[in-house]
Design an enzyme around this catalytic site. Structure first.
Site, PDB file in Angstrom:
ATOM      1  CB  SER A  96      -0.914   0.024   1.218  1.00  0.00           C
ATOM      2  OG  SER A  96      -1.653  -1.164   1.324  1.00  0.00           O
TER       3      SER A  96
HETATM    4  N1  SAH Z   1      -1.132  -3.777   3.804  1.00  0.00           N
HETATM    5  C1  SAH Z   1      -0.491  -4.584   2.803  1.00  0.00           C
HETATM    6  C2  SAH Z   1      -1.170  -4.400   1.488  1.00  0.00           C
HETATM    7  C3  SAH Z   1      -1.646  -5.649   0.980  1.00  0.00           C
HETATM    8  S1  SAH Z   1      -2.558  -5.583  -0.527  1.00  0.00           S
HETATM    9  C4  SAH Z   1       0.966  -4.194   2.715  1.00  0.00           C
HETATM   10  O1  SAH Z   1       1.388  -3.289   3.445  1.00  0.00           O
HETATM   11  O2  SAH Z   1       1.689  -4.806   1.930  1.00  0.00           O
HETATM   12  C5  SAH Z   1      -3.934  -6.574  -0.053  1.00  0.00           C
HETATM   13  C6  SAH Z   1      -3.636  -7.981   0.353  1.00  0.00           C
HETATM   14  O3  SAH Z   1      -4.876  -8.589   0.678  1.00  0.00           O
HETATM   15  C7  SAH Z   1      -3.023  -8.854  -0.742  1.00  0.00           C
HETATM   16  O4  SAH Z   1      -1.846  -9.414  -0.267  1.00  0.00           O
HETATM   17  C8  SAH Z   1      -4.095  -9.918  -1.011  1.00  0.00           C
HETATM   18  O5  SAH Z   1      -3.552 -11.195  -1.316  1.00  0.00           O
HETATM   19  C9  SAH Z   1      -4.826  -9.952   0.314  1.00  0.00           C
HETATM   20  N2  SAH Z   1      -6.193 -10.492   0.256  1.00  0.00           N
HETATM   21  C10 SAH Z   1      -7.144 -10.322  -0.681  1.00  0.00           C
HETATM   22  N3  SAH Z   1      -8.264 -10.980  -0.350  1.00  0.00           N
HETATM   23  C11 SAH Z   1      -8.028 -11.592   0.837  1.00  0.00           C
HETATM   24  C12 SAH Z   1      -8.787 -12.431   1.690  1.00  0.00           C
HETATM   25  N4  SAH Z   1     -10.052 -12.786   1.413  1.00  0.00           N
HETATM   26  N5  SAH Z   1      -8.201 -12.870   2.838  1.00  0.00           N
HETATM   27  C13 SAH Z   1      -6.941 -12.538   3.162  1.00  0.00           C
HETATM   28  N6  SAH Z   1      -6.167 -11.761   2.388  1.00  0.00           N
HETATM   29  C14 SAH Z   1      -6.689 -11.283   1.242  1.00  0.00           C
END
Ligand code: SAH
Length: 221
Positions: free
Chosen positions: A71
């Site tokens: 993010s």
């Molecule tokens: N805060 C994170 C951003 C991650 S992007 C950072 O700092 O890197 C969003 C993440 O949510 C992705 O890794 C994706 O795989 C995950 N995601 C999407 N749907 C999900 C679900 N149902 N359960 C768990 N994780 C999920």
């Protein structure tokens, strides 16, 4: 640890570069000094591919593999600030661990974090990085976060880093009375960041602004 050059950074990952990012976040309205301090001190460059390290302190999302992104720092700061508003949090549930950067920013500011990621490869890497940074109050789980983490509920705070079309009922149920959830809601291109506070009689909902997140996907890989 901050004296270790791998974490303190040089050139494009140096203290001066980070200070510019902090300044920028202030100008965009982030006021919580503890949160700004975490942005200053967490080495974001170790959460991205080495080839992208020089861009780690730009206020932008970057690829982390598996079609996902880390993010944007502004969003991490905004969500952390919104989650912390209203008092100390004991147990926090995070959905969408990704590379673990948001987890690392939040971890020392709360009691414990329970974080769920559906892509196992990302979860493994996040775990290794947090261990490296000696962050120990985090438990990881590989699975579908839309179901929450029932055995650990209730949570004082829930932070969701991927956007559902509507807030999963399971997550609201796992929120303590008085607890709050920060969650992006809606289809791609028209998501709103929402703060939900659970009250004795139902929930309070407040829109915090427009955002762009990857969708919350059901099921695990
Ligand atoms: N805060 C994170 C951003 C991650 S992007 C950072 O700092 O890197 C969003 C993440 O949510 C992705 O890794 C994706 O795989 C995950 N995601 C999407 N749907 C999900 C679900 N149902 N359960 C768990 N994780 C999920």
């Amino acid at each position: 640890m901050m004296n270790d050059p791998r974490y303190s950074g040089i050139g494009m990952t140096s203290a001066r570069t980070r200070e510019r990012l902090v300044q920028r976040l202030r100008e965009q309205g982030i006021t919580n000094l503890t949160v700004l301090d975490r942005v200053r001190n967490v080495p974001r460059h170790i959460f991205v591919d080495e080839a992208l390290a020089s861009r780690a302190y730009e206020d932008t999302a970057l690829p982390i593999g598996f079609g996902q992104t880390i993010s944007q720092p502004y969003i991490v700061a905004r969500m952390t600030e919104a989650l912390l508003e209203g008092g100390r949090l004991g147990k926090v549930l995070e959905i969408g661990t990704g590379c673990g950067y948001q987890t690392a920013v939040l971890a020392p500011l709360v009691g414990r974090i329970f974080t769920v990621e559906r892509i196992e490869g990302l979860q493994q890497r996040a775990k290794a990085r947090l261990r490296e940074l000696q962050i120990r109050n985090v438990r990881f789980r590989h699975g579908d976060g839309s179901q929450g983490w029932k055995s650990q509920a209730p949570f004082d705070g829930i932070l969701v880093a991927a956007a559902p079309l509507s807030v999963p009922e399971a997550l609201i149920e796992q929120l303590a009375i008085g607890g709050r959830m920060i969650v992006p809601v809606g289809p791609e291109g028209q998501q709103q960041l929402v703060r939900i506070t659970r009250r004795e009689q139902g929930v309070e909902r407040r829109v915090l602004g427009l955002v762009a997140f990857v969708p919350l996907v059901s099921g695990q890989t």
